[in-house]
Design a protein around this motif. Structure first.
Motif, PDB file in Angstrom:
ATOM      1  N   GLU A  20       0.529  -1.106  -0.021  1.00 10.73           N
ATOM      2  CA  GLU A  20       0.094  -0.077   0.069  1.00 10.73           C
ATOM      3  C   GLU A  20       0.724   1.103  -0.013  1.00 10.73           C
ATOM      4  OE1 GLU A  20      -3.348   2.144   2.567  1.00 10.73           O
ATOM      5  OE2 GLU A  20      -2.874  -0.034   3.127  1.00 10.73           O
ATOM      6  N   ALA A  21       1.673   1.247   0.704  1.00 15.83           N
ATOM      7  CA  ALA A  21       2.641   2.309   0.802  1.00 15.83           C
ATOM      8  C   ALA A  21       3.562   2.752  -0.458  1.00 15.83           C
ATOM      9  CB  ALA A  21       3.962   2.140   2.350  1.00 15.83           C
ATOM     10  N   VAL A  22       4.288   1.713  -0.774  1.00 14.20           N
ATOM     11  CA  VAL A  22       4.913   1.762  -2.264  1.00 14.20           C
ATOM     12  C   VAL A  22       3.730   2.211  -3.412  1.00 14.20           C
ATOM     13  CG1 VAL A  22       5.834   0.389  -3.875  1.00 14.20           C
ATOM     14  CG2 VAL A  22       6.664  -0.121  -1.625  1.00 14.20           C
ATOM     15  N   GLY A  23       2.575   1.552  -3.216  1.00 14.68           N
ATOM     16  CA  GLY A  23       1.535   2.095  -4.483  1.00 14.68           C
ATOM     17  C   GLY A  23       1.304   3.606  -4.256  1.00 14.68           C
ATOM     18  N   PRO A  29      -2.242   3.138  -8.039  1.00 12.11           N
ATOM     19  CA  PRO A  29      -3.491   2.702  -7.527  1.00 12.11           C
ATOM     20  C   PRO A  29      -3.586   1.181  -7.541  1.00 12.11           C
ATOM     21  CG  PRO A  29      -3.854   3.772  -9.735  1.00 12.11           C
ATOM     22  CD  PRO A  29      -2.529   3.962  -9.409  1.00 12.11           C
ATOM     23  N   LYS A  30      -3.053   0.494  -8.524  1.00  4.73           N
ATOM     24  CA  LYS A  30      -3.509  -1.046  -8.545  1.00  4.73           C
ATOM     25  C   LYS A  30      -2.626  -1.588  -7.358  1.00  4.73           C
ATOM     26  CE  LYS A  30      -2.991  -5.252 -11.288  1.00  4.73           C
ATOM     27  NZ  LYS A  30      -2.588  -5.768 -12.529  1.00  4.73           N
ATOM     28  N   LEU A  31      -1.280  -1.471  -7.174  1.00  2.00           N
ATOM     29  CA  LEU A  31      -0.521  -1.731  -6.006  1.00  2.00           C
ATOM     30  C   LEU A  31      -1.062  -1.347  -4.682  1.00  2.00           C
ATOM     31  CD1 LEU A  31       1.948  -3.416  -5.418  1.00  2.00           C
ATOM     32  CD2 LEU A  31       3.340  -1.348  -5.456  1.00  2.00           C
ATOM     33  N   GLU A  32      -1.498  -0.274  -4.442  1.00  4.58           N
ATOM     34  CA  GLU A  32      -1.824   0.133  -3.364  1.00  4.58           C
ATOM     35  C   GLU A  32      -3.143  -0.482  -3.022  1.00  4.58           C
ATOM     36  OE1 GLU A  32      -3.866   4.578  -1.423  1.00  4.58           O
ATOM     37  OE2 GLU A  32      -2.880   4.663  -3.508  1.00  4.58           O
ATOM     38  N   ALA A  33      -4.108  -0.726  -3.921  1.00  6.04           N
ATOM     39  CA  ALA A  33      -5.703  -1.456  -3.763  1.00  6.04           C
ATOM     40  C   ALA A  33      -5.067  -2.836  -3.408  1.00  6.04           C
ATOM     41  CB  ALA A  33      -6.214  -1.422  -5.070  1.00  6.04           C
ATOM     42  N   GLU A  34      -4.251  -3.380  -4.106  1.00  8.40           N
ATOM     43  CA  GLU A  34      -3.763  -4.912  -3.660  1.00  8.40           C
ATOM     44  C   GLU A  34      -3.100  -5.040  -2.255  1.00  8.40           C
ATOM     45  OE1 GLU A  34      -0.192  -7.803  -5.368  1.00  8.40           O
ATOM     46  OE2 GLU A  34      -1.314  -6.490  -6.987  1.00  8.40           O
ATOM     47  N   GLY A  35      -2.560  -3.913  -1.761  1.00  5.01           N
ATOM     48  CA  GLY A  35      -1.814  -3.861  -0.515  1.00  5.01           C
ATOM     49  C   GLY A  35      -2.845  -3.793   0.373  1.00  5.01           C
ATOM     50  N   LYS A  36      -3.810  -2.898   0.187  1.00  5.03           N
ATOM     51  CA  LYS A  36      -5.063  -2.645   1.089  1.00  5.03           C
ATOM     52  C   LYS A  36      -6.009  -3.954   1.056  1.00  5.03           C
ATOM     53  CE  LYS A  36      -6.242   2.039   0.711  1.00  5.03           C
ATOM     54  NZ  LYS A  36      -7.083   3.053   0.209  1.00  5.03           N
ATOM     55  N   ALA A  37      -5.992  -5.010   0.224  1.00  4.89           N
ATOM     56  CA  ALA A  37      -6.729  -6.113   0.077  1.00  4.89           C
ATOM     57  C   ALA A  37      -5.905  -7.078   0.864  1.00  4.89           C
ATOM     58  CB  ALA A  37      -7.010  -6.649  -1.227  1.00  4.89           C
ATOM     59  N   ASP A  38      -4.538  -7.211   0.736  1.00  3.27           N
ATOM     60  CA  ASP A  38      -3.791  -8.034   1.623  1.00  3.27           C
ATOM     61  C   ASP A  38      -3.915  -7.833   3.054  1.00  3.27           C
ATOM     62  OD1 ASP A  38      -2.948  -9.509  -0.801  1.00  3.27           O
ATOM     63  OD2 ASP A  38      -0.936  -8.450  -0.823  1.00  3.27           O
TER      64      ASP A  38
END
Length: 56
Positions: A20-23, A29-38
């Motif tokens: 999420e932080a890296v995103g 936004p895709k990486l950020e959303a993936e981080g939030k989901a994880d």
């Protein structure tokens, strides 16, 4: 909750926060959303294990 489950859930939450932080930092936004989901998935698993422990 076994110690191994606690560690796996905490690791999943940490990886999610990192993604999420890296995103956010890279404006991805895709990486950020993936981080939030994880992170959310790790939290849900941890809550489920806590319920199991409470029922024992």
């Amino acid at each position: 909750m076994s110690g191994a489950d606690k560690i796996k859930n905490a690791a999943e939450k940490a990886v999610g926060k990192g993604k999420e932080a890296v995103g956010k930092a890279t404006d991805n936004p895709k990486l950020e959303a993936e981080g939030k989901a994880d992170h959310a998935k790790g939290s849900v698993k941890q809550a489920g294990e806590n319920v199991k422990d409470a029922l024992k």
